[in-house]
Enzyme design. Structure first.
Site, PDB file in Angstrom:
ATOM      1  CG  HIS A 268      -1.895  -1.171   1.209  1.00  0.00           C
ATOM      2  ND1 HIS A 268      -2.713  -1.546   0.164  1.00  0.00           N
ATOM      3  CD2 HIS A 268      -2.056  -2.119   2.173  1.00  0.00           C
ATOM      4  CE1 HIS A 268      -3.351  -2.662   0.484  1.00  0.00           C
ATOM      5  NE2 HIS A 268      -2.965  -3.030   1.689  1.00  0.00           N
ATOM      6  CG  ASP A 319      -5.285  -6.160  -0.016  1.00  0.00           C
ATOM      7  OD1 ASP A 319      -5.308  -7.088   0.813  1.00  0.00           O
ATOM      8  OD2 ASP A 319      -5.233  -4.965   0.333  1.00  0.00           O
TER       9      ASP A 319
HETATM   10  C1  NGQ Z   1      -5.455  -7.789   6.107  1.00  0.00           C
HETATM   11  N1  NGQ Z   1      -6.117  -5.912   4.767  1.00  0.00           N
HETATM   12  O1  NGQ Z   1      -4.465  -8.191   6.714  1.00  0.00           O
HETATM   13  O2  NGQ Z   1      -6.210  -8.558   5.522  1.00  0.00           O
HETATM   14  C2  NGQ Z   1      -5.699  -6.311   6.057  1.00  0.00           C
HETATM   15  C3  NGQ Z   1      -6.733  -5.954   7.085  1.00  0.00           C
HETATM   16  C4  NGQ Z   1      -5.336  -5.047   8.960  1.00  0.00           C
HETATM   17  C5  NGQ Z   1      -5.744  -4.702   4.316  1.00  0.00           C
HETATM   18  N2  NGQ Z   1      -4.921  -4.007   5.041  1.00  0.00           N
HETATM   19  C6  NGQ Z   1      -6.251  -6.135   8.471  1.00  0.00           C
HETATM   20  N3  NGQ Z   1      -6.202  -4.235   3.185  1.00  0.00           N
HETATM   21  O3  NGQ Z   1      -4.693  -4.363   8.156  1.00  0.00           O
HETATM   22  O4  NGQ Z   1      -5.265  -4.869  10.161  1.00  0.00           O
HETATM   23 ZN    ZN Z   2      -3.267  -7.020   2.686  1.00  0.00          ZN
END
Ligand code: NGQ
Ligand code: ZN
Length: 447
Positions: A268, A319
């Site tokens: 990101h 993602d």
């Molecule tokens: C994840 N997803 O690890 O799946 C994360 C959400 C987080 C994104 N960052 C959980 N898009 O970042 O705490």
């Molecule tokens: Zn992720």
């Protein structure tokens, strides 16, 4: 030994006409250009190297499109989406994970991705208790990869804390948690899961600066010679919390405290300053952009034009897998920049077309981030993506028509074997049936 003949191919040296690939044991042994087709030889159209998908959480495909209802008067954001995601995916078993990931991998291959970087953190049972085998769920991903023939880079995730400064993890995070010793055992078994596949690679993923302490981060980086992936600076709350904790922005803090180099993928990196753009570029790290998910989650817009101007490297990830579509990811990245700058062809350089510039950059960055060598060279795995035919599509126009207009792939070869024909994966029907059964049980019956 097999051969494949194409009207044109995007080789490392650029577009070449009348290209014949010689393939043995899944790898290129010889690449001929300007080679007229033999009588009776099958003729294919425009072909590209397979693209790496550098950031996927395959299990989240289960809930794609299921988070589009307002949860309260204040509306929704990334954090409310995350709570819902934890609830919707909380009951996934190893067999469920295989079914869900296989569906996601089929769709990746059908869209032109030939390797997936699985940022994998669903380690334990739904109760939070460990499985007898710490890599039970990594093996489940490996089975899905073998059912679909996608190449896998497994990135087992270390996750220990709920927020900056070691705050306790929350409800919904107990399936992810390990200490360093537990992670070392998980990592060793993940190497064995990878060894069941022909060309899998293993790296390490400290989940984020929220979930990992400075001492843990240091220990993790010493455990691998493979790629190191971390979520960073995706949300403004994360930037503010990091500033409150350390006085530094997340990317500033990371570059000051870790030996970030081309082995690193900063996933990101949405909210970065011009100085951070230049600093990431100077280290040679790859930024992992996931434009469709970033739009879906309301993350913000990555300053791609400034980053490319600083010679920054990026790759593309799907993602959350809310959509699985390579052309759409590249198009969304470019369109985000157009909408902000009120200009066209923002990410194109002056030599190559817009589609070509995006594709070349994402290929180079993605291969680096998933520890794959250069594409379409002798010795490389024979991973090829044939575009659906389009009018007036020679050279870069073929890429532009695909990314901005048709979005359609015709054939995909993985390690020399055709796995997608006329846009459909050869195991699609059986895999889709298993996915539908799991989705019905988890999203309809058990809710
Ligand atoms: C994840 N997803 O690890 O799946 C994360 C959400 C987080 C994104 N960052 C959980 N898009 O970042 O705490
Ligand atoms: Zn992720």
């Amino acid at each position: 030994m097999t051969t494949l003949w194409f009207e044109q191919a995007l080789l490392p040296t650029g577009w070449r006409s009348q290209v014949r690939f010689h393939i043995e044991a899944g790898r290129f042994t010889r690449i001929e250009v300007d080679a007229a087709p033999d009588a009776g030889e099958q003729r294919h159209g425009s072909v590209l190297p397979g693209m790496p998908n550098l950031h996927s959480h395959a299990f989240q495909r289960l809930m794609a499109g299921m988070a589009e209802t307002r949860s309260g008067p204040d509306g929704d954001d990334f954090w409310s989406w995350r709570d819902l995601m934890y609830r919707l995916v909380g009951a996934i078993t190893p067999d469920d994970l295989t079914a869900i990931a296989a569906m996601a991998f089929v769709e990746m291959l059908e869209s032109g991705f030939t390797r997936s970087g699985e940022f994998h953190y669903l380690h334990h049972q739904p109760t939070g208790e460990a499985y007898d085998d710490p890599a039970e769920m990594a093996f489940a991903l490996a089975v899905a990869a073998s059912q679909t023939d996608i190449a896998l880079t497994l990135l087992p995730v270390f996750y220990a804390h709920g927020g900056f400064g070691g705050t306790p993890p929350g409800d919904g995070q107990h399936r992810f948690l390990t200490d360093l010793d537990g992670f070392a055992r998980l990592y060793e078994r993940t190497l064995q899961a990878a060894a069941t596949l022909p060309d899998a690679i293993v790296g390490i993923a400290p989940h984020s600066l929220r979930a990992v302490s400075p001492a843990e981060l240091l220990a993790l980086t010493m455990m691998t010679k493979g790629p190191i992936h971390i979520h960073i600076a995706e949300q403004m709350k994360e930037v503010r919390d990091c500033l409150a904790w350390s006085g530094r922005r997340p990317v500033e803090w990371l570059l000051d405290h870790a030996a970030v180099d081309p082995r690193w993928c900063l996933v990101h990196a949405t909210h970065i300053t011009d100085a951070e753009c230049r600093a990431i570029a100077a280290r040679g790290a790859v930024v992992g952009l996931c434009p469709v998910t970033e739009a879906n989650l309301g993350d913000g817009i990555f300053p791609a034009a400034s980053f490319l101007a600083a010679d920054g490297r990026f790759g593309i990830g799907t993602d959350s897998n809310v959509r699985i579509d390579l052309a759409e990811e590249l198009r969304t990245l470019e369109y985000s920049q157009r909408l902000v700058r009120q200009q066209r062809t923002v990410l194109a350089d002056t030599i190559r077309s817009n589609g070509r510039t995006l594709f070349d950059a994402a290929l180079e960055g993605g291969r680096c981030a998933l520890a794959d060598g250069p594409a379409l060279e002798v010795g490389d795995a024979a991973d090829l993506v044939e575009l659906a035919p389009a009018v007036a599509a020679a050279g870069d126009s073929a890429l532009d028509r695909w990314i901005f207009a048709t979005g359609r792939v015709r054939g995909v070869w993985r390690a020399g074997v055709q796995v997608v024909a006329e846009g459909r994966h050869r195991n699609r029907d059986a895999i889709a049936a298993r996915f539908d059964a799991v989705a019905h049980r988890l999203l309809v019956e058990q809710r």
